[in-house]
Design an enzyme around this catalytic site. Sequence first.
Site, PDB file in Angstrom:
ATOM      1  N   ARG A 133       0.828  -1.194   0.000  1.00 61.09           N
ATOM      2  CA  ARG A 133       0.000   0.000   0.000  1.00 61.09           C
ATOM      3  C   ARG A 133       0.871   1.256   0.000  1.00 61.09           C
ATOM      4  O   ARG A 133       1.969   1.257   0.562  1.00 61.09           O
ATOM      5  CB  ARG A 133      -0.914   0.028   1.240  1.00 61.09           C
ATOM      6  CG  ARG A 133      -1.884  -1.145   1.308  1.00 61.09           C
ATOM      7  CD  ARG A 133      -2.929  -1.048   0.219  1.00 61.09           C
ATOM      8  NE  ARG A 133      -3.932  -2.073   0.337  1.00 61.09           N
ATOM      9  CZ  ARG A 133      -3.995  -3.165  -0.405  1.00 61.09           C
ATOM     10  NH1 ARG A 133      -3.073  -3.385  -1.331  1.00 61.09           N
ATOM     11  NH2 ARG A 133      -4.953  -4.036  -0.242  1.00 61.09           N
ATOM     12  N   THR A 134       0.367   2.311  -0.612  1.00 61.03           N
ATOM     13  CA  THR A 134       1.054   3.590  -0.570  1.00 61.03           C
ATOM     14  C   THR A 134       0.840   4.205   0.808  1.00 61.03           C
ATOM     15  O   THR A 134      -0.288   4.512   1.186  1.00 61.03           O
ATOM     16  CB  THR A 134       0.506   4.535  -1.656  1.00 61.03           C
ATOM     17  OG1 THR A 134       0.697   3.941  -2.927  1.00 61.03           O
ATOM     18  CG2 THR A 134       1.240   5.871  -1.612  1.00 61.03           C
ATOM     19  N   THR A 135       1.921   4.362   1.551  1.00 61.11           N
ATOM     20  CA  THR A 135       1.807   4.920   2.895  1.00 61.11           C
ATOM     21  C   THR A 135       2.058   6.419   2.926  1.00 61.11           C
ATOM     22  O   THR A 135       1.718   7.080   3.902  1.00 61.11           O
ATOM     23  CB  THR A 135       2.796   4.222   3.852  1.00 61.11           C
ATOM     24  OG1 THR A 135       4.130   4.363   3.329  1.00 61.11           O
ATOM     25  CG2 THR A 135       2.459   2.738   3.967  1.00 61.11           C
ATOM     26  N   ARG A 136       2.690   6.952   1.885  1.00 58.96           N
ATOM     27  CA  ARG A 136       2.916   8.397   1.818  1.00 58.96           C
ATOM     28  C   ARG A 136       3.169   8.778   0.363  1.00 58.96           C
ATOM     29  O   ARG A 136       3.680   7.968  -0.414  1.00 58.96           O
ATOM     30  CB  ARG A 136       4.100   8.820   2.680  1.00 58.96           C
ATOM     31  CG  ARG A 136       5.421   8.178   2.286  1.00 58.96           C
ATOM     32  CD  ARG A 136       6.497   8.480   3.307  1.00 58.96           C
ATOM     33  NE  ARG A 136       7.758   7.826   2.945  1.00 58.96           N
ATOM     34  CZ  ARG A 136       8.704   8.391   2.205  1.00 58.96           C
ATOM     35  NH1 ARG A 136       8.528   9.618   1.746  1.00 58.96           N
ATOM     36  NH2 ARG A 136       9.831   7.747   1.943  1.00 58.96           N
TER      37      ARG A 136
END
Length: 268
Positions: free
Chosen positions: A30-33
């Site tokens: 997942r894209t966390t930032r």
Amino acid sequence: MSAALSLAAGGSATSRAPHPNAASVSASQRTTRPIVTGTSVLGIRYRDGVMLAADTLCSYGSMAKYKDARRLQKINPKTLIGGGGEYSDFQAITEMLRRNALEDKCTADSLYEEDGAEECAREVWNYLRAVMYNRRNKMNPLWNDLIVAGFSQNADGSTGPPFLGSVDKIGTTYEDDIIATGFGAYLATPLLREKWSVDLEEGEARALLEDAMRVLFYRDCRALNRIQIAKVTKEEGVLISDPYELETSWDSAGFVSAKGGLEGDGGW
């Protein structure tokens, strides 16, 4: 299944079997930032339509990496969007909306644009709300704050009033006469509210947006003085300008005087 060899503490060799779903585990990250990001987008309604402004800079952390990133995009003849945040997510959203617009056109009863087969701006705005909220619920958000500009559609299919709405990365939406994303929500919104009026002319709207973008360039270290202006009107549809540079001046006493009463550049 062959076992992968690993070295345990103390130097003894032990075998460790790979995870049975190693491929799927790596594919579900997942894209966390956000990584490569654009900053503020400004939008206002004026007498004849809606106008947006954004600069063309995308930053990689604190580095000004891409200086020709176009963050104002035409979706169909009635709708324009602008986006801040992760630029790759904005590209994915733009492609998704254009794919939907092409599908609507191909499945419509008529292939002529004037027959009103395209979604109006309010429909695109509501669709994006559902998309962003759905991705948020999957813990895999599209890391953008979007502004949708265009015209609503009346019940009889005719073109309605100008529309300006915002959608953020968790699906929160609102519409207003003045919208700003990013740092512009704090710095530009008061400036736009002070000068805005219902009967604002196109030239006045453009000058107001340029003044706000100039202030952002002075105060936001992720902003650039190379900007684009876009508008949506009933007569001309969506028009997006080529990038151009704002005239700026650093002669203000606040920019040239020593900071903190120190000599030189104000450093320690």
